[in-house]
Write a protein that holds these residues in place. Structure first.
Motif, PDB file in Angstrom:
ATOM      1  N   THR A 128      -2.420   7.181 -22.516  1.00 24.39           N
ATOM      2  CA  THR A 128      -2.266   5.812 -22.002  1.00 24.39           C
ATOM      3  C   THR A 128      -3.387   5.421 -21.053  1.00 24.39           C
ATOM      4  N   THR A 129      -3.810   6.325 -20.167  1.00 23.73           N
ATOM      5  CA  THR A 129      -4.896   5.951 -19.252  1.00 23.73           C
ATOM      6  C   THR A 129      -6.209   5.796 -20.008  1.00 23.73           C
ATOM      7  N   ARG A 130      -6.452   6.627 -21.007  1.00 24.00           N
ATOM      8  CA  ARG A 130      -7.685   6.482 -21.782  1.00 24.00           C
ATOM      9  C   ARG A 130      -7.659   5.219 -22.644  1.00 24.00           C
ATOM     10  N   ALA A 131      -6.460   4.721 -22.951  1.00 27.04           N
ATOM     11  CA  ALA A 131      -6.340   3.467 -23.696  1.00 27.04           C
ATOM     12  C   ALA A 131      -6.508   2.254 -22.785  1.00 27.04           C
ATOM     13  N   GLY A 132      -6.614   2.475 -21.465  1.00 22.28           N
ATOM     14  CA  GLY A 132      -6.858   1.376 -20.537  1.00 22.28           C
ATOM     15  C   GLY A 132      -5.642   0.880 -19.790  1.00 22.28           C
ATOM     16  N   PHE A 133      -4.496   1.501 -19.979  1.00 18.69           N
ATOM     17  CA  PHE A 133      -3.297   1.074 -19.257  1.00 18.69           C
ATOM     18  C   PHE A 133      -3.302   1.691 -17.867  1.00 18.69           C
ATOM     19  N   ARG A 134      -3.287   0.860 -16.849  1.00 18.74           N
ATOM     20  CA  ARG A 134      -3.298   1.308 -15.459  1.00 18.74           C
ATOM     21  C   ARG A 134      -2.272   0.524 -14.664  1.00 18.74           C
ATOM     22  N   LEU A 135      -1.820   1.120 -13.565  1.00 20.72           N
ATOM     23  CA  LEU A 135      -0.937   0.401 -12.655  1.00 20.72           C
ATOM     24  C   LEU A 135      -1.733  -0.701 -11.974  1.00 20.72           C
ATOM     25  N   PRO A 136      -1.111  -1.839 -11.707  1.00 21.14           N
ATOM     26  CA  PRO A 136      -1.835  -2.892 -10.992  1.00 21.14           C
ATOM     27  C   PRO A 136      -1.910  -2.554  -9.498  1.00 21.14           C
ATOM     28  N   GLY A 137      -2.858  -3.143  -8.826  1.00 22.95           N
ATOM     29  CA  GLY A 137      -2.930  -3.013  -7.378  1.00 22.95           C
ATOM     30  C   GLY A 137      -3.817  -1.882  -6.905  1.00 22.95           C
ATOM     31  N   ASP A 138      -3.681  -1.605  -5.613  1.00 23.43           N
ATOM     32  CA  ASP A 138      -4.518  -0.608  -4.945  1.00 23.43           C
ATOM     33  C   ASP A 138      -3.782   0.714  -4.809  1.00 23.43           C
ATOM     34  N   ILE A 139      -4.546   1.805  -4.887  1.00 25.07           N
ATOM     35  CA  ILE A 139      -3.978   3.138  -4.701  1.00 25.07           C
ATOM     36  C   ILE A 139      -4.049   3.548  -3.231  1.00 25.07           C
ATOM     37  N   LYS A 175      -8.712   0.661  -6.201  1.00 25.75           N
ATOM     38  CA  LYS A 175      -7.689   0.239  -7.163  1.00 25.75           C
ATOM     39  C   LYS A 175      -7.354   1.387  -8.112  1.00 25.75           C
ATOM     40  N   PHE A 176      -6.192   1.302  -8.715  1.00 24.17           N
ATOM     41  CA  PHE A 176      -5.812   2.289  -9.728  1.00 24.17           C
ATOM     42  C   PHE A 176      -6.836   2.292 -10.869  1.00 24.17           C
ATOM     43  N   SER A 177      -7.349   1.119 -11.194  1.00 21.77           N
ATOM     44  CA  SER A 177      -8.314   1.023 -12.295  1.00 21.77           C
ATOM     45  C   SER A 177      -9.663   1.652 -11.956  1.00 21.77           C
ATOM     46  N   ASP A 178      -9.915   1.930 -10.660  1.00 19.50           N
ATOM     47  CA  ASP A 178     -11.167   2.576 -10.252  1.00 19.50           C
ATOM     48  C   ASP A 178     -11.131   4.092 -10.449  1.00 19.50           C
ATOM     49  N   ILE A 179      -9.945   4.637 -10.648  1.00 20.59           N
ATOM     50  CA  ILE A 179      -9.782   6.084 -10.799  1.00 20.59           C
ATOM     51  C   ILE A 179     -10.049   6.451 -12.252  1.00 20.59           C
ATOM     52  N   GLY A 180     -10.834   7.499 -12.469  1.00 17.28           N
ATOM     53  CA  GLY A 180     -11.169   7.936 -13.822  1.00 17.28           C
ATOM     54  C   GLY A 180      -9.997   8.621 -14.513  1.00 17.28           C
ATOM     55  N   GLU A 181     -10.277   9.189 -15.687  1.00 13.82           N
ATOM     56  CA  GLU A 181      -9.253   9.898 -16.449  1.00 13.82           C
ATOM     57  C   GLU A 181      -9.452  11.397 -16.319  1.00 13.82           C
ATOM     58  N   TRP A 192      -9.611  15.358 -15.478  1.00 14.72           N
ATOM     59  CA  TRP A 192      -9.986  16.124 -14.289  1.00 14.72           C
ATOM     60  C   TRP A 192     -10.746  15.269 -13.300  1.00 14.72           C
ATOM     61  N   ALA A 193     -11.673  14.458 -13.804  1.00 17.53           N
ATOM     62  CA  ALA A 193     -12.475  13.617 -12.913  1.00 17.53           C
ATOM     63  C   ALA A 193     -11.575  12.668 -12.119  1.00 17.53           C
ATOM     64  N   GLY A 194     -10.587  12.101 -12.782  1.00 13.88           N
ATOM     65  CA  GLY A 194      -9.668  11.194 -12.108  1.00 13.88           C
ATOM     66  C   GLY A 194      -8.812  11.887 -11.065  1.00 13.88           C
ATOM     67  N   SER A 195      -8.401  13.103 -11.361  1.00 14.07           N
ATOM     68  CA  SER A 195      -7.554  13.813 -10.378  1.00 14.07           C
ATOM     69  C   SER A 195      -8.331  14.121  -9.104  1.00 14.07           C
ATOM     70  N   LEU A 196      -9.644  14.284  -9.217  1.00  9.50           N
ATOM     71  CA  LEU A 196     -10.462  14.557  -8.032  1.00  9.50           C
ATOM     72  C   LEU A 196     -10.812  13.285  -7.275  1.00  9.50           C
ATOM     73  N   GLN A 197     -10.630  12.116  -7.888  1.00  8.47           N
ATOM     74  CA  GLN A 197     -10.934  10.847  -7.245  1.00  8.47           C
ATOM     75  C   GLN A 197      -9.747  10.266  -6.485  1.00  8.47           C
ATOM     76  N   VAL A 198      -8.563  10.806  -6.665  1.00  7.67           N
ATOM     77  CA  VAL A 198      -7.386  10.315  -5.952  1.00  7.67           C
ATOM     78  C   VAL A 198      -7.551  10.635  -4.471  1.00  7.67           C
ATOM     79  N   PRO A 199      -7.346   9.643  -3.580  1.00  5.06           N
ATOM     80  CA  PRO A 199      -7.467   9.910  -2.151  1.00  5.06           C
ATOM     81  C   PRO A 199      -6.496  11.010  -1.701  1.00  5.06           C
TER      82      PRO A 199
END
Length: 197
Positions: A79-90, A96-102, A104-111
């Motif tokens: 779902t995240t690779r298909a472009g579905f993201r939560l709206p708003g800021d993380i 934003k949620f949309s700024d976080i990658g998919e 392993w890379a995305g897991s390291l970008q989470v604050p």
């Protein structure tokens, strides 16, 4: 020595599992646990050599739990690779949620604060929710706790065994699927349906 299999397409006729390693599992018979097709009974590390019912139940519980987690993880990847993201800021800094990658890379970008919240939520689920709280479970991994049913009690025993075997096989497939996605992400390239990694 007898192992039972429950083929999905021929649920009425039970056949013995191939006994290629000479395992003796009386617990498999007592629990009426079936060895779901197509894999059947598979224990290459010998974790069940001389195991009792308690050991079998513990390993089945862990297998079901990991399978359920991997099914969610695989679906999350798709779902995240298909472009579905939560709206708003993380976070409050405007990420934003949309700024976080998919992946392993995305897991390291989470604050850090967000990662700690995720960890606390998973810990809460592990300790308080995802277990047989009421003691009413029919089988290992039954977490309905008298609240959720979705028609389970209307099924006959054969259908219940079939549904449990389907869940077990789907979990096994998801474990291999998410592992494959993680490996391919590190290798790079693209995967059908998932796209570029």
């Amino acid at each position: 020595v007898c192992h039972l299999c429950l083929p999905h397409r021929r649920r009425r006729r039970l056949r013995p599992c191939p006994n290629w390693q000479g395992y003796h599992l009386p617990c498999c018979l007592r629990e009426r646990a079936r060895c779901p097709a197509p894999l059947g009974f598979f224990d290459p590390l010998g974790l069940l050599d001389g195991a009792d019912q308690e050991r079998f139940d513990r390993l089945r519980y862990v297998e079901l739990k990991h399978g359920r987690i991997c099914q969610l993880a695989f679906l999350g990847q798709i779902t995240t690779r298909a472009g579905f993201r939560l709206p708003g800021d993380i976070s409050y800094d405007g990420t934003k949620f949309s700024d976080i990658g998919e992946g392993w890379a995305g897991s390291l970008q989470v604050p850090v604060a967000g990662a700690l919240q995720i960890l606390a939520f998973v810990g809460f689920l592990e300790l308080a929710v995802m277990k047989d709280v009421t003691g009413e479970g029919e089988f290992v991994g039954d977490f309905r706790n008298g609240a959720l049913d979705f028609g389970w009690d209307t099924f006959d025993e054969e259908t219940k065994l079939s549904k449990r075997a389907i869940e077990l096989n789907n979990g096994r497939a998801a474990m291999m699927g998410i592992l494959g996605l993680m490996v391919h992400e590190q290798l790079g390239g693209s995967v059908p349906i998932v796209g570029e990694l």
